[in-house]
Write a protein that holds these residues in place. Structure first.
Motif, mmCIF file in Angstrom:
data_model
loop_
_atom_site.group_PDB
_atom_site.id
_atom_site.type_symbol
_atom_site.label_atom_id
_atom_site.label_comp_id
_atom_site.label_asym_id
_atom_site.label_seq_id
_atom_site.Cartn_x
_atom_site.Cartn_y
_atom_site.Cartn_z
ATOM 1 N N VAL A 5 -9.869 -22.598 -20.370
ATOM 2 C CA VAL A 5 -10.502 -21.329 -20.337
ATOM 3 C C VAL A 5 -12.125 -21.899 -20.095
ATOM 4 O O VAL A 5 -12.929 -21.125 -19.228
ATOM 5 N N MET A 6 -12.588 -22.750 -20.638
ATOM 6 C CA MET A 6 -13.926 -23.327 -20.584
ATOM 7 C C MET A 6 -14.086 -24.060 -19.317
ATOM 8 O O MET A 6 -15.240 -23.804 -18.550
ATOM 9 N N ALA A 7 -13.064 -24.377 -18.748
ATOM 10 C CA ALA A 7 -13.325 -24.984 -17.347
ATOM 11 C C ALA A 7 -13.077 -24.163 -16.225
ATOM 12 O O ALA A 7 -14.076 -24.190 -15.194
ATOM 13 N N LEU A 8 -12.497 -23.051 -16.436
ATOM 14 C CA LEU A 8 -12.314 -21.918 -15.585
ATOM 15 C C LEU A 8 -13.629 -21.247 -15.493
ATOM 16 O O LEU A 8 -14.230 -20.740 -14.558
ATOM 17 N N HIS A 9 -14.392 -21.038 -16.826
ATOM 18 C CA HIS A 9 -15.592 -20.288 -16.965
ATOM 19 C C HIS A 9 -16.477 -20.968 -16.209
ATOM 20 O O HIS A 9 -17.354 -20.511 -15.311
ATOM 21 N N TYR A 10 -16.755 -22.269 -16.353
ATOM 22 C CA TYR A 10 -17.456 -23.277 -15.521
ATOM 23 C C TYR A 10 -17.507 -23.367 -14.054
ATOM 24 O O TYR A 10 -18.530 -23.247 -13.389
ATOM 25 N N LEU A 11 -16.243 -23.127 -13.832
ATOM 26 C CA LEU A 11 -15.879 -23.394 -12.219
ATOM 27 C C LEU A 11 -16.630 -21.895 -11.717
ATOM 28 O O LEU A 11 -17.210 -21.739 -10.583
ATOM 29 N N LEU A 12 -16.085 -20.737 -12.376
ATOM 30 C CA LEU A 12 -16.617 -19.465 -12.007
ATOM 31 C C LEU A 12 -18.063 -19.416 -11.807
ATOM 32 O O LEU A 12 -18.740 -18.868 -10.930
ATOM 33 N N TYR A 13 -18.640 -19.985 -13.044
ATOM 34 C CA TYR A 13 -20.177 -19.923 -12.967
ATOM 35 C C TYR A 13 -20.927 -20.728 -11.715
ATOM 36 O O TYR A 13 -21.827 -20.202 -11.358
ATOM 37 N N THR A 14 -20.441 -21.826 -11.796
ATOM 38 C CA THR A 14 -21.049 -22.825 -10.702
ATOM 39 C C THR A 14 -20.794 -22.358 -9.404
ATOM 40 O O THR A 14 -21.659 -22.523 -8.486
ATOM 41 N N THR A 18 -22.711 -19.126 -7.435
ATOM 42 C CA THR A 18 -23.379 -19.690 -6.015
ATOM 43 C C THR A 18 -22.881 -19.176 -4.719
ATOM 44 O O THR A 18 -24.079 -18.838 -3.800
ATOM 45 N N TRP A 19 -21.621 -19.225 -4.318
ATOM 46 C CA TRP A 19 -21.040 -18.703 -3.223
ATOM 47 C C TRP A 19 -21.719 -17.148 -2.760
ATOM 48 O O TRP A 19 -21.900 -16.877 -1.876
ATOM 49 N N ILE A 20 -21.443 -16.301 -3.990
ATOM 50 C CA ILE A 20 -21.824 -14.900 -3.797
ATOM 51 C C ILE A 20 -23.440 -14.826 -3.458
ATOM 52 O O ILE A 20 -23.762 -14.216 -2.849
ATOM 53 N N LEU A 21 -24.120 -15.674 -4.280
ATOM 54 C CA LEU A 21 -25.358 -15.511 -4.092
ATOM 55 C C LEU A 21 -25.921 -16.050 -2.594
ATOM 56 O O LEU A 21 -26.797 -15.564 -1.969
ATOM 57 N N ASP A 22 -25.322 -17.212 -2.119
ATOM 58 C CA ASP A 22 -25.632 -17.560 -1.022
ATOM 59 C C ASP A 22 -25.208 -16.691 0.177
ATOM 60 O O ASP A 22 -26.020 -16.285 1.155
ATOM 61 N N ALA A 23 -24.200 -16.020 0.083
ATOM 62 C CA ALA A 23 -23.733 -14.937 0.929
ATOM 63 C C ALA A 23 -24.452 -13.728 1.056
ATOM 64 O O ALA A 23 -24.983 -13.332 2.158
ATOM 65 N N PHE A 24 -25.177 -13.336 -0.178
ATOM 66 C CA PHE A 24 -25.954 -12.221 -0.270
ATOM 67 C C PHE A 24 -27.453 -12.682 0.170
ATOM 68 O O PHE A 24 -27.883 -12.044 1.046
ATOM 69 N N GLN A 25 -27.797 -13.823 0.282
ATOM 70 C CA GLN A 25 -29.171 -14.503 0.525
ATOM 71 C C GLN A 25 -29.179 -14.273 2.459
ATOM 72 O O GLN A 25 -29.987 -14.262 2.967
ATOM 73 N N LYS A 26 -28.029 -14.930 2.665
ATOM 74 C CA LYS A 26 -27.675 -14.950 4.235
ATOM 75 C C LYS A 26 -27.803 -13.401 4.993
ATOM 76 O O LYS A 26 -28.385 -13.223 5.883
ATOM 77 N N LYS A 27 -27.118 -12.347 4.068
ATOM 78 C CA LYS A 27 -27.286 -11.159 4.815
ATOM 79 C C LYS A 27 -28.738 -10.613 4.348
ATOM 80 O O LYS A 27 -29.166 -9.801 5.551
ATOM 81 N N MET A 28 -29.489 -10.885 3.546
ATOM 82 C CA MET A 28 -30.826 -10.500 3.312
ATOM 83 C C MET A 28 -31.825 -10.967 4.473
ATOM 84 O O MET A 28 -32.743 -10.577 4.854
ATOM 85 N N ASN A 29 -31.269 -12.253 4.900
ATOM 86 C CA ASN A 29 -32.223 -13.084 5.738
ATOM 87 C C ASN A 29 -31.895 -12.792 7.103
ATOM 88 O O ASN A 29 -32.541 -13.146 8.049
#
Length: 101
Positions: A5-14, A18-29
């Motif tokens: 569970v800790m490893a899954l949480h770490y993977l989801l968080y990192t 990051t993938w979602i924020l990058d995709a959103f930033q590309k749309k904004m730019n």
């Protein structure tokens, strides 16, 4: 199981965050796409989250309803104000005898 569970949480968080924020930033730019639609979609998503936080299960509908209605009212009033200003400029230009912009 706690390590999994800790490893899954770490993977989801990192990785996923990051993938979602990058995709959103590309749309904004993105200069070619409609920026207002992207902002409104983001605001709707955030309003669902905070609506659920504030109103519970009913917040899924109430949060976006309140926020999007506010955006609609703001956009409508802003466009009306611009139209009134444009009309005033055109009337002044017509009174002075020069062609309107």
């Amino acid at each position: 199981i706690a390590l999994i569970v800790m490893a899954l949480h770490y993977l989801l968080y990192t990785i996923v965050d990051t993938w979602i924020l990058d995709a959103f930033q590309k749309k904004m730019n993105d200069q070619d796409g409609p920026l207002e639609d992207t902002k409104e979609g983001y605001i709707t998503g955030v309003s669902v989250f905070f609506g659920v936080t504030a109103f519970g299960a009913h917040g899924v509908l109430l949060g976006p309803l309140l926020v999007c209605m506010g955006l609609i009212v703001y956009t409508t009033l802003r466009k009306q104000q611009q139209a009134v200003r444009l009309r005033a400029v055109q009337e002044r230009a017509a009174a002075m005898g020069s062609p309107p912009p």
